[in-house]
Design a protein around this motif. Sequence first.
Motif, PDB file in Angstrom:
ATOM      1  N   UNK A   1       0.131 -17.695  13.445  1.00  0.00           N
ATOM      2  CA  UNK A   1       0.488 -17.016  12.209  1.00  0.00           C
ATOM      3  C   UNK A   1       0.827 -15.557  12.513  1.00  0.00           C
ATOM      4  N   UNK A   2       1.430 -14.874  11.541  1.00  0.00           N
ATOM      5  CA  UNK A   2       1.877 -13.496  11.740  1.00  0.00           C
ATOM      6  C   UNK A   2       1.243 -12.621  10.666  1.00  0.00           C
ATOM      7  N   UNK A   3       0.657 -11.515  11.101  1.00  0.00           N
ATOM      8  CA  UNK A   3       0.107 -10.534  10.176  1.00  0.00           C
ATOM      9  C   UNK A   3       0.971  -9.272  10.230  1.00  0.00           C
ATOM     10  N   UNK A   4       1.502  -8.883   9.078  1.00  0.00           N
ATOM     11  CA  UNK A   4       2.393  -7.732   8.978  1.00  0.00           C
ATOM     12  C   UNK A   4       1.733  -6.662   8.118  1.00  0.00           C
ATOM     13  N   UNK A   5       1.714  -5.422   8.608  1.00  0.00           N
ATOM     14  CA  UNK A   5       1.124  -4.303   7.873  1.00  0.00           C
ATOM     15  C   UNK A   5       2.173  -3.208   7.722  1.00  0.00           C
ATOM     16  N   UNK A   6       2.538  -2.917   6.480  1.00  0.00           N
ATOM     17  CA  UNK A   6       3.457  -1.817   6.197  1.00  0.00           C
ATOM     18  C   UNK A   6       2.635  -0.542   6.134  1.00  0.00           C
ATOM     19  N   UNK A   7       2.818   0.332   7.122  1.00  0.00           N
ATOM     20  CA  UNK A   7       2.017   1.557   7.206  1.00  0.00           C
ATOM     21  C   UNK A   7       2.677   2.735   6.513  1.00  0.00           C
ATOM     22  N   UNK A   8       3.975   2.685   6.279  1.00  0.00           N
ATOM     23  CA  UNK A   8       4.664   3.760   5.562  1.00  0.00           C
ATOM     24  C   UNK A   8       5.813   3.145   4.770  1.00  0.00           C
ATOM     25  N   UNK A   9       5.911   3.539   3.511  1.00  0.00           N
ATOM     26  CA  UNK A   9       6.973   3.050   2.630  1.00  0.00           C
ATOM     27  C   UNK A   9       7.385   4.192   1.711  1.00  0.00           C
ATOM     28  N   UNK A  10       8.669   4.508   1.726  1.00  0.00           N
ATOM     29  CA  UNK A  10       9.209   5.575   0.877  1.00  0.00           C
ATOM     30  C   UNK A  10      10.625   5.197   0.475  1.00  0.00           C
ATOM     31  N   UNK A  11      10.750   4.595  -0.710  1.00  0.00           N
ATOM     32  CA  UNK A  11      12.041   4.140  -1.220  1.00  0.00           C
ATOM     33  C   UNK A  11      12.254   4.661  -2.637  1.00  0.00           C
ATOM     34  N   UNK A  12      13.501   4.637  -3.069  1.00  0.00           N
ATOM     35  CA  UNK A  12      13.827   4.960  -4.449  1.00  0.00           C
ATOM     36  C   UNK A  12      13.243   3.888  -5.366  1.00  0.00           C
TER      37      UNK A  12
ATOM     38  N   UNK B   1       3.848   4.278  -0.770  1.00  0.00           N
ATOM     39  CA  UNK B   1       2.605   3.550  -0.555  1.00  0.00           C
ATOM     40  C   UNK B   1       1.475   4.529  -0.291  1.00  0.00           C
ATOM     41  N   UNK B   2       0.308   4.248  -0.866  1.00  0.00           N
ATOM     42  CA  UNK B   2      -0.867   5.094  -0.685  1.00  0.00           C
ATOM     43  C   UNK B   2      -1.778   4.553   0.412  1.00  0.00           C
ATOM     44  N   UNK B   3      -1.811   3.251   0.544  1.00  0.00           N
ATOM     45  CA  UNK B   3      -2.644   2.603   1.559  1.00  0.00           C
ATOM     46  C   UNK B   3      -1.802   1.565   2.294  1.00  0.00           C
ATOM     47  N   UNK B   4      -2.182   1.178   3.495  1.00  0.00           N
ATOM     48  CA  UNK B   4      -1.435   0.144   4.215  1.00  0.00           C
ATOM     49  C   UNK B   4      -1.376  -1.164   3.427  1.00  0.00           C
ATOM     50  N   UNK B   5      -0.235  -1.840   3.497  1.00  0.00           N
ATOM     51  CA  UNK B   5      -0.011  -3.118   2.803  1.00  0.00           C
ATOM     52  C   UNK B   5       0.015  -4.215   3.865  1.00  0.00           C
ATOM     53  N   UNK B   6      -0.916  -5.149   3.800  1.00  0.00           N
ATOM     54  CA  UNK B   6      -1.042  -6.193   4.815  1.00  0.00           C
ATOM     55  C   UNK B   6      -0.727  -7.550   4.221  1.00  0.00           C
ATOM     56  N   UNK B   7       0.122  -8.314   4.920  1.00  0.00           N
ATOM     57  CA  UNK B   7       0.527  -9.657   4.501  1.00  0.00           C
ATOM     58  C   UNK B   7       0.356 -10.579   5.703  1.00  0.00           C
ATOM     59  N   UNK B   8      -0.177 -11.778   5.472  1.00  0.00           N
ATOM     60  CA  UNK B   8      -0.371 -12.762   6.538  1.00  0.00           C
ATOM     61  C   UNK B   8       0.350 -14.046   6.181  1.00  0.00           C
ATOM     62  N   UNK B   9       1.127 -14.563   7.106  1.00  0.00           N
ATOM     63  CA  UNK B   9       1.896 -15.780   6.872  1.00  0.00           C
ATOM     64  C   UNK B   9       1.006 -17.003   7.032  1.00  0.00           C
TER      65      UNK B   9
ATOM     66  N   UNK C   1      24.506   3.820   0.005  1.00  0.00           N
ATOM     67  CA  UNK C   1      24.824   3.797   1.429  1.00  0.00           C
ATOM     68  C   UNK C   1      23.805   4.597   2.234  1.00  0.00           C
ATOM     69  N   UNK C   2      23.435   5.766   1.720  1.00  0.00           N
ATOM     70  CA  UNK C   2      22.431   6.606   2.363  1.00  0.00           C
ATOM     71  C   UNK C   2      21.572   7.210   1.262  1.00  0.00           C
ATOM     72  N   UNK C   3      20.253   7.164   1.444  1.00  0.00           N
ATOM     73  CA  UNK C   3      19.371   7.781   0.461  1.00  0.00           C
ATOM     74  C   UNK C   3      18.309   8.592   1.203  1.00  0.00           C
ATOM     75  N   UNK C   4      18.074   9.845   0.773  1.00  0.00           N
ATOM     76  CA  UNK C   4      17.194  10.750   1.531  1.00  0.00           C
ATOM     77  C   UNK C   4      15.711  10.493   1.311  1.00  0.00           C
ATOM     78  N   UNK C   5      15.267   9.290   1.639  1.00  0.00           N
ATOM     79  CA  UNK C   5      13.838   8.990   1.710  1.00  0.00           C
ATOM     80  C   UNK C   5      13.571   8.288   3.034  1.00  0.00           C
ATOM     81  N   UNK C   6      12.311   8.196   3.415  1.00  0.00           N
ATOM     82  CA  UNK C   6      11.984   7.794   4.782  1.00  0.00           C
ATOM     83  C   UNK C   6      12.349   6.350   5.102  1.00  0.00           C
ATOM     84  N   UNK C   7      12.235   5.429   4.154  1.00  0.00           N
ATOM     85  CA  UNK C   7      12.416   4.010   4.454  1.00  0.00           C
ATOM     86  C   UNK C   7      11.068   3.340   4.654  1.00  0.00           C
ATOM     87  N   UNK C   8      10.935   2.561   5.700  1.00  0.00           N
ATOM     88  CA  UNK C   8       9.654   1.880   5.930  1.00  0.00           C
ATOM     89  C   UNK C   8       9.360   1.763   7.419  1.00  0.00           C
ATOM     90  N   UNK C   9       8.082   1.626   7.718  1.00  0.00           N
ATOM     91  CA  UNK C   9       7.590   1.317   9.061  1.00  0.00           C
ATOM     92  C   UNK C   9       6.520   0.251   8.907  1.00  0.00           C
TER      93      UNK C   9
END
Length: 487
Positions: free
Chosen positions: A253-264, A294-302, A316-324
């Motif tokens: 299985x795969x565990x995914x954690x979004x540690x940074x999220x900054x979108x419109x 996001x204020x806290x890490x978001x974790x999802x497990x398949x 096309x381009x937006x001045x926010x960080x995106x995601x990691x």
Amino acid sequence: MKEVFMGVGGIGCIWCVPVVWLGCVSGACGVPGVCVKLSVFDVRVVCLRCVSGKTVVIPPQRRTSSKTGQIAGRVPSGWRDEQPWWWREVRLPGYGEVAESCYGEPLRLKCSDGGEDDDGPKVVMREAWLYGQQVIRKVDHWSQGVQCTVPEYNRQYKAGTFLKYINKQCGGKAECTFSVKEHVPVLQRDNLVLEGGAMRAVYDCVAKAEFHRVCGSEVRSQEGWVQSVGYPLYYLGDPPVCTITLRADEGQRIQLTITDLSLKDLMQPGDIECRDNVRVSEGTKDLEVRCGETRTPITVTSQGNALNITLTASSNVFPKRGYVAYFKVLGCETPAVPADGYLSYRNATHAEFWCCVHHVFPDTLTRRRVLHCGARDQAWNDTLPDCINLEALLENGNITMDEYRMMVNGSTGQVQAEKYRQAHLVYDLVVPTVIMTVLVLGNAAVVFLIIYCRRGIMDDGVQCEELESIKANPEPPDTLDTEPCNV
């Protein structure tokens, strides 16, 4: 009480003799001698160098992370600027760096000495928490002032998070300094007031080449990082939908954690979700859809062995960080198939391997091997050597001719073992059942015949008794009166 360290060995200063036990390793700090002192609570690193016959002692000021076993921490506030020429910071390779400071003091994160435009490692936050003064430990290190640390047994008692703000300040940078007073807006600062408390941040140092960023790509790795193109300056909407697929072995299985999220986070009337969002899905099922910050890490497990992370953007381009996001595969990785062998079956807990015909595993001299995956350590319980030819074993004298013949026959015999087991099942179960059924039916038929015959005999006896009675008591014959009555 201050710790006393003594250097021995002239200019090289290879050996260190402290008051308390001290082990010494040469060259790890970029200086001739490095001493690691073990104590009850942590591990401290002290670098020594002898200059003109004098021993120069660098005070211990880095702490070991209990999760990764790596030496991490931060230099006390104000001390780095005053460091002498012989100072060099201790940094061992790997991830899981830790920075701690007292509340109100600057928190310093560092990954490399290069500039911001190089491809060297950059800061990627994992978590950032606030702790109250009741659960922290304050230590006064000589003249460097008070340092605040959070013991491992108290790290569960979190009082708040500043991940959103430190991501904005430090994400994607080679080095940065974070301060609540400078980098948290005044309106939100009241929620983070913890006078007398401490801040603790865990981060990784990841180079640009280590991120997976290509749209439409499939990633096969046991762990790694996924990042939107342009992070942390902007994110792209060309193409408007960018999907990266994470795939593991069967049974994993795969565990995914979004540690940074900054979108419109713009939504128009009639929209059911943000137009710009990050979607984590498994097949056709959405596991998480997020936008904004996001204020806290978001974790999802398949549930299976594949996971999709999709960035949808309306500009096309937006001045926010995106995601990691960080991903890690759960479960045992499928071992490499042995030479002259093949994988027969694999699930979350077992893996079955076979050697080809006339080949065996050299340690067991059998063709079949079943591995079990440990639930805790996520490791297989046995090794998997390459298969070896039976003729090679015979030529080298590892087996006798009789053993060779038996194994050659066993090569087909073991393949047909399941058939033989099924044949034994027929002989041991089906045949006895049929025999027992025939015996029961036969016995029932015999009983029926006996009862039928007895009833026939009884009927014949009754008829015989009736005939004998008639013979013994004959009735008078019927006569016809031919003469009329005389009146």
